[in-house]
Design a protein around this motif. Sequence first.
Motif, PDB file in Angstrom:
ATOM      1  N   THR A   1       0.806  -1.191   0.098  1.00  0.00           N
ATOM      2  CA  THR A   1      -0.092  -0.066   0.007  1.00  0.00           C
ATOM      3  C   THR A   1       0.692   1.242   0.036  1.00  0.00           C
ATOM      4  O   THR A   1       0.610   2.140  -0.858  1.00  0.00           O
ATOM      5  CB  THR A   1      -0.939  -0.025   1.141  1.00  0.00           C
ATOM      6  N   LEU A   2       1.722   1.240   0.678  1.00  0.00           N
ATOM      7  CA  LEU A   2       2.906   2.446   0.862  1.00  0.00           C
ATOM      8  C   LEU A   2       3.596   2.490  -0.459  1.00  0.00           C
ATOM      9  O   LEU A   2       3.711   3.667  -0.870  1.00  0.00           O
ATOM     10  CB  LEU A   2       3.801   2.294   2.090  1.00  0.00           C
ATOM     11  N   LEU A   3       4.038   1.410  -0.903  1.00  0.00           N
ATOM     12  CA  LEU A   3       4.556   1.371  -2.413  1.00  0.00           C
ATOM     13  C   LEU A   3       3.795   2.282  -3.249  1.00  0.00           C
ATOM     14  O   LEU A   3       4.227   2.950  -4.062  1.00  0.00           O
ATOM     15  CB  LEU A   3       5.164   0.070  -2.612  1.00  0.00           C
ATOM     16  N   GLU A   4       2.706   1.805  -3.556  1.00  0.00           N
ATOM     17  CA  GLU A   4       1.562   2.280  -4.298  1.00  0.00           C
ATOM     18  C   GLU A   4       1.491   3.712  -4.182  1.00  0.00           C
ATOM     19  O   GLU A   4       1.364   4.779  -5.247  1.00  0.00           O
ATOM     20  CB  GLU A   4       0.464   1.556  -4.484  1.00  0.00           C
ATOM     21  N   LYS A   5       1.262   3.890  -3.157  1.00  0.00           N
ATOM     22  CA  LYS A   5       1.059   5.523  -2.566  1.00  0.00           C
ATOM     23  C   LYS A   5       2.167   6.379  -2.892  1.00  0.00           C
ATOM     24  O   LYS A   5       1.962   7.471  -3.224  1.00  0.00           O
ATOM     25  CB  LYS A   5       0.714   5.579  -1.031  1.00  0.00           C
ATOM     26  N   TYR A   6       3.406   5.981  -2.396  1.00  0.00           N
ATOM     27  CA  TYR A   6       4.271   6.893  -2.562  1.00  0.00           C
ATOM     28  C   TYR A   6       5.611   6.807  -3.512  1.00  0.00           C
ATOM     29  O   TYR A   6       6.746   7.173  -3.687  1.00  0.00           O
ATOM     30  CB  TYR A   6       5.033   6.756  -0.984  1.00  0.00           C
ATOM     31  N   ARG A   7       5.391   5.667  -4.290  1.00  0.00           N
ATOM     32  CA  ARG A   7       6.315   5.184  -5.321  1.00  0.00           C
ATOM     33  C   ARG A   7       7.145   6.315  -5.825  1.00  0.00           C
ATOM     34  O   ARG A   7       8.253   6.287  -6.119  1.00  0.00           O
ATOM     35  CB  ARG A   7       5.597   4.518  -6.521  1.00  0.00           C
ATOM     36  N   SER A   8       6.642   7.301  -6.501  1.00  0.00           N
ATOM     37  CA  SER A   8       7.004   8.300  -7.341  1.00  0.00           C
ATOM     38  C   SER A   8       7.211   9.633  -6.556  1.00  0.00           C
ATOM     39  O   SER A   8       7.977  10.494  -7.019  1.00  0.00           O
ATOM     40  CB  SER A   8       6.794   8.645  -8.551  1.00  0.00           C
ATOM     41  N   ASP A   9       6.864   9.602  -5.162  1.00  0.00           N
ATOM     42  CA  ASP A   9       7.169  10.735  -4.236  1.00  0.00           C
ATOM     43  C   ASP A   9       7.884  10.816  -3.104  1.00  0.00           C
ATOM     44  O   ASP A   9       7.709  11.869  -2.361  1.00  0.00           O
ATOM     45  CB  ASP A   9       5.521  10.976  -3.975  1.00  0.00           C
ATOM     46  N   ILE A  10       8.824  10.047  -3.225  1.00  0.00           N
ATOM     47  CA  ILE A  10       9.660   9.761  -1.851  1.00  0.00           C
ATOM     48  C   ILE A  10      10.888  10.777  -1.914  1.00  0.00           C
ATOM     49  O   ILE A  10      11.142  11.175  -3.052  1.00  0.00           O
ATOM     50  CB  ILE A  10      10.272   8.348  -1.593  1.00  0.00           C
ATOM     51  N   PRO A  11      11.503  11.124  -1.061  1.00  0.00           N
ATOM     52  CA  PRO A  11      10.956  10.917   0.509  1.00  0.00           C
ATOM     53  C   PRO A  11       9.835  11.716   0.677  1.00  0.00           C
ATOM     54  O   PRO A  11       9.516  12.831   0.305  1.00  0.00           O
ATOM     55  CB  PRO A  11      12.280  11.233   1.274  1.00  0.00           C
TER      56      PRO A  11
END
Length: 81
Positions: free
Chosen positions: A43-53
């Motif tokens: 779920t976190l990978l889908e949510k933040y994949r391109s937006d980290i950190p």
Amino acid sequence: MLNFTLYSKADCPLCDKAKAALDEFRRECAFELEVINIESDATLLEKYRSDIPVLVSNGAEIARHFIGLEKLRVLVKRIGR
């Protein structure tokens, strides 16, 4: 005391810079830090994949992508600590 959560992943240069800035910021301000690897949760990978950190404080997102020392100083003033 301030509480931060940093969403990051391995092999992420921006994440490494954010972690270094947070380590340096500890000399100026006491805070708790939880670092969460988004690759450990689909779920976190889908949510933040391109937006980290992504930096969160008290459940609210306060910064993403470029998190440096100066930005941390501004953010802490903004959230009133």
